[in-house]
Design a protein around this motif. Structure first.
Motif, PDB file in Angstrom:
ATOM      1  N   GLN A   1      46.035  40.594  42.771  1.00 18.91           N
ATOM      2  CA  GLN A   1      44.453  40.082  42.369  1.00 18.91           C
ATOM      3  C   GLN A   1      43.783  40.213  42.421  1.00 18.91           C
ATOM      4  OE1 GLN A   1      45.311  37.368  39.420  1.00 18.91           O
ATOM      5  NE2 GLN A   1      43.401  36.750  39.639  1.00 18.91           N
ATOM      6  N   LEU A   2      41.820  40.494  42.326  1.00 17.71           N
ATOM      7  CA  LEU A   2      41.402  40.447  42.733  1.00 17.71           C
ATOM      8  C   LEU A   2      41.156  39.668  43.334  1.00 17.71           C
ATOM      9  CD1 LEU A   2      39.274  43.490  40.582  1.00 17.71           C
ATOM     10  CD2 LEU A   2      39.786  43.446  43.178  1.00 17.71           C
ATOM     11  N   THR A   3      40.352  38.810  44.122  1.00 22.21           N
ATOM     12  CA  THR A   3      40.120  37.311  44.790  1.00 22.21           C
ATOM     13  C   THR A   3      38.315  37.357  45.060  1.00 22.21           C
ATOM     14  OG1 THR A   3      42.170  37.055  44.605  1.00 22.21           O
ATOM     15  CG2 THR A   3      40.790  35.410  46.431  1.00 22.21           C
ATOM     16  N   LEU A   4      38.053  36.568  45.257  1.00 21.41           N
ATOM     17  CA  LEU A   4      37.088  36.180  45.603  1.00 21.41           C
ATOM     18  C   LEU A   4      37.665  35.131  47.090  1.00 21.41           C
ATOM     19  CD1 LEU A   4      34.617  35.989  42.649  1.00 21.41           C
ATOM     20  CD2 LEU A   4      34.905  37.132  44.018  1.00 21.41           C
ATOM     21  N   VAL A   5      36.518  35.029  48.237  1.00 24.12           N
ATOM     22  CA  VAL A   5      36.753  34.284  48.705  1.00 24.12           C
ATOM     23  C   VAL A   5      34.981  33.818  49.752  1.00 24.12           C
ATOM     24  CG1 VAL A   5      37.361  33.650  51.277  1.00 24.12           C
ATOM     25  CG2 VAL A   5      38.422  35.916  49.895  1.00 24.12           C
ATOM     26  N   ASP A   6      34.940  32.987  49.419  1.00 28.89           N
ATOM     27  CA  ASP A   6      33.935  32.137  49.864  1.00 28.89           C
ATOM     28  C   ASP A   6      33.585  31.658  51.247  1.00 28.89           C
ATOM     29  OD1 ASP A   6      31.488  30.226  50.127  1.00 28.89           O
ATOM     30  OD2 ASP A   6      32.002  28.295  48.913  1.00 28.89           O
ATOM     31  N   MET A   7      33.300  32.563  51.800  1.00 28.02           N
ATOM     32  CA  MET A   7      33.396  32.338  53.953  1.00 28.02           C
ATOM     33  C   MET A   7      32.750  31.332  53.976  1.00 28.02           C
ATOM     34  SD  MET A   7      35.749  34.468  54.123  1.00 28.02           S
ATOM     35  CE  MET A   7      35.527  34.289  56.203  1.00 28.02           C
ATOM     36  N   GLU A   8      31.024  30.301  53.276  1.00 30.20           N
ATOM     37  CA  GLU A   8      30.572  29.239  53.820  1.00 30.20           C
ATOM     38  C   GLU A   8      31.159  27.825  54.146  1.00 30.20           C
ATOM     39  OE1 GLU A   8      26.650  30.022  53.998  1.00 30.20           O
ATOM     40  OE2 GLU A   8      27.986  31.392  54.625  1.00 30.20           O
ATOM     41  N   ALA A   9      32.544  27.938  52.935  1.00 34.00           N
ATOM     42  CA  ALA A   9      33.270  26.641  52.896  1.00 34.00           C
ATOM     43  C   ALA A   9      34.377  26.559  54.182  1.00 34.00           C
ATOM     44  CB  ALA A   9      34.725  26.667  52.011  1.00 34.00           C
TER      45      ALA A   9
ATOM     46  N   ARG B   1      35.009  44.134  49.871  1.00 39.96           N
ATOM     47  CA  ARG B   1      33.197  44.432  50.795  1.00 39.96           C
ATOM     48  C   ARG B   1      33.207  42.630  50.819  1.00 39.96           C
ATOM     49  NH1 ARG B   1      30.225  47.330  47.829  1.00 39.96           N
ATOM     50  NH2 ARG B   1      31.820  49.068  47.099  1.00 39.96           N
ATOM     51  N   TRP B   2      31.544  42.788  51.510  1.00 39.18           N
ATOM     52  CA  TRP B   2      30.831  41.809  51.243  1.00 39.18           C
ATOM     53  C   TRP B   2      29.801  41.706  49.877  1.00 39.18           C
ATOM     54  CZ3 TRP B   2      31.248  37.611  55.169  1.00 39.18           C
ATOM     55  CH2 TRP B   2      31.190  37.776  55.974  1.00 39.18           C
ATOM     56  N   LEU B   3      29.825  40.510  49.502  1.00 39.94           N
ATOM     57  CA  LEU B   3      28.970  40.525  48.406  1.00 39.94           C
ATOM     58  C   LEU B   3      27.572  40.023  48.721  1.00 39.94           C
ATOM     59  CD1 LEU B   3      30.672  38.717  45.431  1.00 39.94           C
ATOM     60  CD2 LEU B   3      30.722  40.870  45.742  1.00 39.94           C
ATOM     61  N   PRO B   4      26.344  40.914  48.472  1.00 42.28           N
ATOM     62  CA  PRO B   4      25.200  40.890  48.783  1.00 42.28           C
ATOM     63  C   PRO B   4      24.719  39.988  49.406  1.00 42.28           C
ATOM     64  CG  PRO B   4      25.397  42.302  46.724  1.00 42.28           C
ATOM     65  CD  PRO B   4      26.377  41.482  46.595  1.00 42.28           C
ATOM     66  N   ASP B   5      24.967  39.141  48.811  1.00 43.59           N
ATOM     67  CA  ASP B   5      24.647  37.301  49.100  1.00 43.59           C
ATOM     68  C   ASP B   5      25.154  37.292  50.968  1.00 43.59           C
ATOM     69  OD1 ASP B   5      26.766  36.468  48.711  1.00 43.59           O
ATOM     70  OD2 ASP B   5      25.478  35.043  47.089  1.00 43.59           O
ATOM     71  N   GLY B   6      26.077  37.908  51.260  1.00 45.08           N
ATOM     72  CA  GLY B   6      26.951  37.597  51.981  1.00 45.08           C
ATOM     73  C   GLY B   6      27.872  36.026  52.438  1.00 45.08           C
ATOM     74  N   THR B   7      28.317  35.657  51.185  1.00 43.17           N
ATOM     75  CA  THR B   7      28.662  34.238  51.213  1.00 43.17           C
ATOM     76  C   THR B   7      29.856  34.348  50.636  1.00 43.17           C
ATOM     77  OG1 THR B   7      28.383  33.906  49.368  1.00 43.17           O
ATOM     78  CG2 THR B   7      26.462  32.853  50.862  1.00 43.17           C
ATOM     79  N   THR B   8      30.245  35.815  50.173  1.00 43.35           N
ATOM     80  CA  THR B   8      31.854  35.819  49.290  1.00 43.35           C
ATOM     81  C   THR B   8      31.886  37.134  49.740  1.00 43.35           C
ATOM     82  OG1 THR B   8      30.573  34.081  48.029  1.00 43.35           O
ATOM     83  CG2 THR B   8      32.754  35.986  47.481  1.00 43.35           C
ATOM     84  N   LEU B   9      33.653  37.301  50.105  1.00 43.94           N
ATOM     85  CA  LEU B   9      34.163  38.854  50.228  1.00 43.94           C
ATOM     86  C   LEU B   9      35.033  38.610  49.040  1.00 43.94           C
ATOM     87  CD1 LEU B   9      35.940  37.601  53.786  1.00 43.94           C
ATOM     88  CD2 LEU B   9      33.835  39.099  53.783  1.00 43.94           C
ATOM     89  N   LEU B  10      34.691  39.961  48.969  1.00 44.12           N
ATOM     90  CA  LEU B  10      36.175  40.153  47.370  1.00 44.12           C
ATOM     91  C   LEU B  10      36.857  40.853  48.172  1.00 44.12           C
ATOM     92  CD1 LEU B  10      36.281  41.141  44.489  1.00 44.12           C
ATOM     93  CD2 LEU B  10      34.649  43.478  44.857  1.00 44.12           C
ATOM     94  N   MET B  11      38.383  40.838  47.635  1.00 46.60           N
ATOM     95  CA  MET B  11      39.124  41.131  48.709  1.00 46.60           C
ATOM     96  C   MET B  11      40.302  41.679  47.550  1.00 46.60           C
ATOM     97  SD  MET B  11      39.553  40.702  52.019  1.00 46.60           S
ATOM     98  CE  MET B  11      41.227  40.875  52.410  1.00 46.60           C
ATOM     99  N   LEU B  12      41.457  42.798  47.890  1.00 50.17           N
ATOM    100  CA  LEU B  12      42.447  42.304  46.927  1.00 50.17           C
ATOM    101  C   LEU B  12      43.822  42.127  47.058  1.00 50.17           C
ATOM    102  CD1 LEU B  12      43.357  43.927  44.486  1.00 50.17           C
ATOM    103  CD2 LEU B  12      43.862  46.223  45.068  1.00 50.17           C
ATOM    104  N   ASP B  13      44.371  40.706  46.312  1.00 45.77           N
ATOM    105  CA  ASP B  13      45.130  39.684  47.214  1.00 45.77           C
ATOM    106  C   ASP B  13      45.962  41.071  46.970  1.00 45.77           C
ATOM    107  OD1 ASP B  13      47.294  38.585  47.260  1.00 45.77           O
ATOM    108  OD2 ASP B  13      45.775  36.768  47.085  1.00 45.77           O
TER     109      ASP B  13
END
Length: 400
Positions: A271-279, A254-266
């Protein structure tokens, strides 16, 4: 909050430190045949109940209210995320009806077939699948529809919509191929969404919660099998932007509610992984290891701070702001091998858990007051009995 228990539909008020006593809206429900289903209307007051094929609207604020019949031949139905619209299908096909204040209007026929449909988050439009995708507009006195052309192939899925209902996307082909997108204002001008490599195609669409961005996985020639490689494109311009590669191969959660970060299952590192899409480029923050038994169900709190997921009969709460912190484990009781179904209320104040017992034939409903990852003691508001789901009037934001 509402729940079907035994032969009754019950509601609880959730505005205090603990839920109120249950209030019966309808008794004598019939089991067997079609499943009993309930949905809350967007007015946070009206409850829709389908028992067998009879669909009714109920005022949840009083016990045993008047049963306002919408149809006696419903197969499926869904309420609009905003406004007072309702779609249902029956033996004649698909129908739309307005139910302002819980008072059903005159149904309008939409389609002669029982097609799949999808509501736009604005509650004004919905789309249907078929040999040509149709977009419907419910804003006028009469239901209006527009065919979406051209289609690259012979069949298309019902569309998904951007957060504000401005754009839509669908899969052509057999309903799982050739990801296309367009604007609701100009639905005939649809375009493909492709991967970075020439000749590739988009597949599953995941809309951003606040912007005209869409994440999708990619399929490559010659077989065009969907992969676990994901990209993000901006569709707000005359043409889609060049896709940005998400640097994780795996499942898009999912996208997290603020829209800056994705939650992925690597998939590679489990591994559950957060992806910072603002970077620029996107950066990774490894989260918690995925359970060996896998994740049966996951959801994020309305404020985007806590991830809840269930595995092997336990509920785990992980702090999304502190990825290195071990998740909090909650044992709700019930069957050891059961997967507890749970959800936050729309205001984020309560966590509600459906706990299986007696070899899955019965379930109890428990609630806890939530403060971040801290839970009050679980309170049983419904002892084990035949329970069929629950829902509440404070609807959480829809995830397109």
């Amino acid at each position: 909050m509402s729940g079907v228990a035994g032969d009754s539909l019950m509601v609880w008020d959730m505005d205090g430190l603990a839920p109120s006593e249950g209030r019966v809206l309808v008794s004598g429900l019939k089991w067997g045949g079609d499943a009993i289903g309930t949905q809350w209307a967007a007015d946070n007051k009206t409850v829709f109940l389908k028992n067998d094929k009879t669909l009714i609207a109920l005022d949840s604020t009083t016990a045993m209210p008047e049963q306002r019949v919408i149809t006696t031949s419903a197969l499926l139905y869904s309420r609009a995320p905003k406004g007072d619209g309702l779609i249902f299908d029956d033996d004649t096909g698909m129908n739309f009806v307005s139910v302002p204040g819980g008072l059903p209007g005159q149904p309008q026929h939409a389609e002669a077939i029982n097609a799949q449909w999808t509501w736009s988050p604005d509650g004004v439009h919905f789309g249907t699948e078929g040999v040509n995708v149709k977009l419907f507009d419910t804003s006028g006195p009469q239901l209006a529809s527009t065919d979406v052309y051209p289609l690259m192939r012979t069949y298309a899925s019902s569309p998904s919509f951007s957060h504000d209902g401005t754009y839509f996307a669908f899969n052509a082909g057999n309903g799982t191929q050739a990801l296309m997108y367009g604007s609701v204002a100009a639905p005939a001008d649809v375009k493909p969404l492709n991967g970075v490599m020439q000749g590739s195609e988009g597949r599953a669409a995941r809309w951003h919660p606040k912007k005209a961005l869409i994440a999708y996985n990619v399929a490559y020639p010659p077989n065009f099998e969907a992969t676990q490689e994901w990209v993000v494109a901006d569709v707000s311009g005359a043409e889609p932007s060049l896709p940005v590669v998400i640097p994780v191969t795996g499942d898009f959660l999912r996208w997290l509610p603020d829209g800056t970060t994705l939650l992925m299952l690597d998939a590679e590192h489990k591994q559950l992984t957060l992806v910072d899409m603002e970077a620029k480029p996107p950066t990774l923050a490894p989260f918690v290891p995925a359970p060996m038994a896998g994740i049966a169900y996951e959801t994020v709190s309305p404020d985007g701070k806590v991830l809840g997921y269930s595995t092997e009969g336990k509920l785990l709460l992980a702090d999304l702001n502190m990825p290195a912190t071990p998740p909090l484990s909650v044992n709700p009781g019930g069957q050891e091998d059961a997967t507890p179904y749970f959800a936050w209320t729309g205001d984020g104040q309560y966590l509600v858990i459906d706990v299986s017992s007696e070899t899955f034939e019965k379930a109890s409903i428990k609630v806890a007051k939530v403060d971040g990852r801290k839970l009050s003691e679980l309170v049983t508001i419904m002892a084990p009995r035949s329970v069929q789901g629950f829902g509440w009037s404070l609807q959480p934001p829809l995830t397109p």
